[in-house]
Design an enzyme around this catalytic site. Structure first.
Site, PDB file in Angstrom:
ATOM      1  N   HIS A 121       0.808  -1.216   0.000  1.00  0.00           N
ATOM      2  CA  HIS A 121       0.000   0.000   0.000  1.00  0.00           C
ATOM      3  C   HIS A 121       0.846   1.272   0.000  1.00  0.00           C
ATOM      4  O   HIS A 121       0.312   2.378  -0.077  1.00  0.00           O
ATOM      5  CB  HIS A 121      -0.914  -0.036   1.229  1.00  0.00           C
ATOM      6  CG  HIS A 121      -2.082   0.872   1.142  1.00  0.00           C
ATOM      7  ND1 HIS A 121      -2.371   1.840   2.074  1.00  0.00           N
ATOM      8  CD2 HIS A 121      -3.061   0.965   0.208  1.00  0.00           C
ATOM      9  CE1 HIS A 121      -3.464   2.485   1.731  1.00  0.00           C
ATOM     10  NE2 HIS A 121      -3.900   1.981   0.601  1.00  0.00           N
ATOM     11  N   LYS A 128       3.008   4.379  -1.100  1.00  0.00           N
ATOM     12  CA  LYS A 128       2.932   5.255  -2.267  1.00  0.00           C
ATOM     13  C   LYS A 128       4.111   6.221  -2.190  1.00  0.00           C
ATOM     14  O   LYS A 128       4.062   7.217  -1.468  1.00  0.00           O
ATOM     15  CB  LYS A 128       1.595   5.987  -2.275  1.00  0.00           C
ATOM     16  CG  LYS A 128       0.403   5.031  -2.419  1.00  0.00           C
ATOM     17  CD  LYS A 128      -0.881   5.693  -2.000  1.00  0.00           C
ATOM     18  CE  LYS A 128      -2.059   4.766  -2.243  1.00  0.00           C
ATOM     19  NZ  LYS A 128      -1.963   3.510  -1.469  1.00  0.00           N
ATOM     20  N   HIS A 185      -8.876  11.017   0.132  1.00  0.00           N
ATOM     21  CA  HIS A 185      -8.118   9.778   0.030  1.00  0.00           C
ATOM     22  C   HIS A 185      -6.838   9.916   0.845  1.00  0.00           C
ATOM     23  O   HIS A 185      -6.089   8.975   1.014  1.00  0.00           O
ATOM     24  CB  HIS A 185      -7.805   9.464  -1.435  1.00  0.00           C
ATOM     25  CG  HIS A 185      -7.282   8.092  -1.656  1.00  0.00           C
ATOM     26  ND1 HIS A 185      -5.948   7.817  -1.852  1.00  0.00           N
ATOM     27  CD2 HIS A 185      -7.922   6.906  -1.685  1.00  0.00           C
ATOM     28  CE1 HIS A 185      -5.781   6.519  -2.004  1.00  0.00           C
ATOM     29  NE2 HIS A 185      -6.959   5.944  -1.900  1.00  0.00           N
ATOM     30  N   LYS A 187      -4.654  10.402   4.292  1.00  0.00           N
ATOM     31  CA  LYS A 187      -4.758   9.840   5.636  1.00  0.00           C
ATOM     32  C   LYS A 187      -3.817  10.634   6.541  1.00  0.00           C
ATOM     33  O   LYS A 187      -2.617  10.743   6.256  1.00  0.00           O
ATOM     34  CB  LYS A 187      -4.363   8.365   5.674  1.00  0.00           C
ATOM     35  CG  LYS A 187      -5.094   7.494   4.633  1.00  0.00           C
ATOM     36  CD  LYS A 187      -4.287   7.361   3.380  1.00  0.00           C
ATOM     37  CE  LYS A 187      -4.811   6.332   2.419  1.00  0.00           C
ATOM     38  NZ  LYS A 187      -6.104   6.618   1.834  1.00  0.00           N
TER      39      LYS A 187
END
Length: 620
Positions: A279, A281, A507, A509
């Protein structure tokens, strides 16, 4: 069956899941990306209209996201009599889409497919299934002229329905604040001032920021053809290494996407624990002038850079060290270089060895943030503090400072995906995760301050720029929600008026600790990690072992690294100024849910009121 709560009554599907230990990540936000139907024409401001798919559209992979149990499929209703756009996975109001089989993931078909946000669900087993049927191809290849009558008036203004202006992307070096190097993304459809100092992926890869030689793209979700187009023409053939977590059929589809691009190579992340995802990025950019790191919350699909709220930390250009420098040289006060190299080494990948060597030859001393990563594994002893939320706890213990009255300083978590956390709050959220979030220095005080969790309500999604399709990137399932109704008492609305992004669903966090009047921050974290045990790790064996399922990465801002006691909150981040205030991406104080508010749940109907494009959300 139905379920009542103080946040409304839900229709619940008959599928059930009894495994509370399996976390469900939500949207690319979560460990897998949920698909987002684009009833409004996901890749542009134009409404859905007949058109032929682009030549690369058929190569984009659709990978379902892990989930606890099979769930109903989703269909988005269009206005009566309006045709569905070719290549859009959005059947008409009277049709239903194929079953999602409880999974969702990646893809963005030329901007008009479902944009799947990543989910951290720990319980995924279905992969590689298509998320919906495409509308039959239109005989016309020419895009028809968009008329005002094709859609109801947009509350976001007439510009919502047109393409980005020519100057939407950079024409000169944008005005940036270098104090924190924390940036939001550009959002199509916002007033120009709210994009001042924000960055699009084309800005990041622009020659104005460096003469690119090679790059690495770590991510969960990829549209390879779209990604290649984001590189400027002069860098479009420079080598790119893709670091991904796909296996078997999903991996084959990803490789197929890259066949037209011989300069793209792959590195597969090892996922040795079930239901984990890659996950992280991150971009590593190697220039003639030096080296740069970007840690972001965006997948490499158009939808994630279009009308969602994303965040990123962009490093300065790190210069090359003089020949003969030692490996320990070029370190920052936050040990960013050491921790980045350790994170890359955790992949145990030959493809990254050259980059590990290359980074070692650069001076990263200007980094002022701490790296907070997760890598899959079970860790004991001192290794428990290397990854996940125990890594965050260790950093806050060592580098944050106690504040007067800290028992009243609330913890704020903001995310786009939610995992399964148990039958009550003590099982993980307050019994384990909150202890990390409330750590401030070496104080023996262990307060129990308020915890505010920011997650969009149904009405937030309905009135967003994208409308209901934005909920495809917020994949909180009814199967998980009905087992943890206690969690919803913590929920607060997504409101971001100061950044102009109230209608651009998150989107991003972020996690932070704020003063009681919300004017100061004790620390701030931007990360890929959603609210799930898969992302953050969970203690096992009476607290003697921690298990982490997924790869995640974020950066922690601690005031001491900036010669401050606390960070003042910047109340008006736009237009950008070089202020000492920290640009929190949403409004403080958070707004608690009202008794009428419901958290967005992506696999139940939302048809009480149409969204900003006249659509409803109808699972079948």
């Amino acid at each position: 069956m139905s379920q009542d709560s103080h946040h409304g009554k839900w229709a619940i599907s008959s599928s059930d899941d009894d495994d509370d230990d399996k976390a469900i990540p939500l949207s690319g936000t979560t460990t897998s990306q949920s698909r987002q139907p684009t009833a409004s024409g996901q890749g542009s401001h134009r409404p859905a209209s007949p058109r032929n798919p682009g030549p690369e559209a058929a190569t984009v992979e659709v990978k379902p996201e892990p989930a606890n149990a099979p769930v109903s499929s989703l269909a988005v209703g269009l206005e009566a009599g309006r045709p569905a756009a070719t290549n859009q996975l959005i059947p008409s109001k009277y049709e239903t889409s194929p079953s999602l089989a409880g999974k969702r993931k990646k893809e963005e078909l030329d901007g008009s497919g479902w944009a799947l946000s990543d989910s951290d669900d720990d319980d995924g087993d279905v992969k590689g299934k298509s998320l919906g049927k495409r509308a039959p191809p239109s005989p016309k290849s020419k895009k028809p002229k968009v008329e005002e009558t094709e859609r109801p008036p947009s509350p976001h203004g007439r510009l919502y329905y047109i393409d980005e202006p020519e100057d939407f992307f950079e024409s000169s070096i944008p005005c940036l604040s270098d104090t924190y190097r924390f940036y939001l993304n550009k959002v199509t459809g916002l007033d120009r001032k709210y994009n001042s100092g924000a960055l699009h992926i084309r800005d990041i890869l622009s020659p104005l920021f460096g003469t690119l030689k090679e790059s690495v793209q770590f991510n969960y979700c990829f549209d390879i053809a779209w990604m290649v187009k984001q590189y400027p023409s002069e860098f479009r053939d420079c080598p790119v290494l893709i670091v991904h977590g796909d296996k078997r059929e999903a991996k084959a589809r990803l490789l197929q996407q890259a066949k037209p691009f011989p300069h793209i190579h792959f590195c597969q992340a090892k996922l040795d624990i079930a239901f984990g995802t890659h996950h992280t990025k991150m971009m590593l950019l190697w220039y003639e002038e030096g080296f740069r790191v970007i840690i972001t919350t965006s997948n490499l699909i158009k939808a994630d850079w279009y009308q969602k709220t994303q965040g990123m930390w962009m490093s300065p250009v790190f210069p090359r060290l003089p020949e003969g420098s030692g490996k320990s040289e070029g370190e920052s006060p936050t040990f960013f270089k050491r921790d980045l190299l350790e994170y890359l080494a955790s992949y145990r990948a030959p493809e990254l060895e050259e980059w590990i060597q290359r980074i070692g030859e650069h001076d990263l001393s200007e980094a002022r943030v701490y790296l907070v990563g997760s890598t899959p594994g079970r860790y004991v002893g001192s290794d428990m503090e290397r990854w996940g939320h125990l890594r965050l706890r260790k950093l806050l213990y060592d580098h944050a400072e106690p504040v007067p009255g800290e028992e009243r300083w609330p913890v704020i978590g903001q995310f786009s995906s939610i995992g399964s956390m148990g039958l009550d709050k003590t099982k993980w959220l307050t019994g384990e995760f909150q202890r990390t979030m409330t750590t401030l220095g070496k104080s023996s005080l262990r307060p129990d301050p308020p915890m505010h969790l920011v997650y969009p309500s149904v009405d937030d999604v309905r009135t967003s720029l994208e409308g209901y399709p934005a909920g495809g990137s917020l994949p909180y399932s009814i199967q998980t929600a009905q087992k943890q109704l206690w969690l919803h008492a913590f929920f607060h609305r997504w409101k971001a008026t100061a950044t102009g992004r109230s209608h651009a669903m998150p989107h991003i966090k972020t996690y932070m600790r704020a003063s009681p009047d919300f004017t100061q921050l004790a620390w701030f974290l931007v990360t890929s990690a959603n609210l799930s045990k898969a992302a953050w790790g969970a203690l096992e064996k009476n607290g003697t072992q921690v298990m982490v399922r997924s790869y995640e990465l974020g950066v922690l801002y601690v005031p001491s690294a900036f010669n401050m006691k606390t960070f003042p909150v910047l109340k008006s981040p736009f237009p950008v100024s070089d202020s000492a205030g920290f640009p929190v991406p949403f409004d403080l104080p958070p707004t608690c849910y009202s008794p009428k508010d419901q958290p967005w749940i992506w696999n139940i109907p939302h048809n009480q009121a149409p969204d900003t494009h006249g659509n409803v959300w109808v699972p079948s």
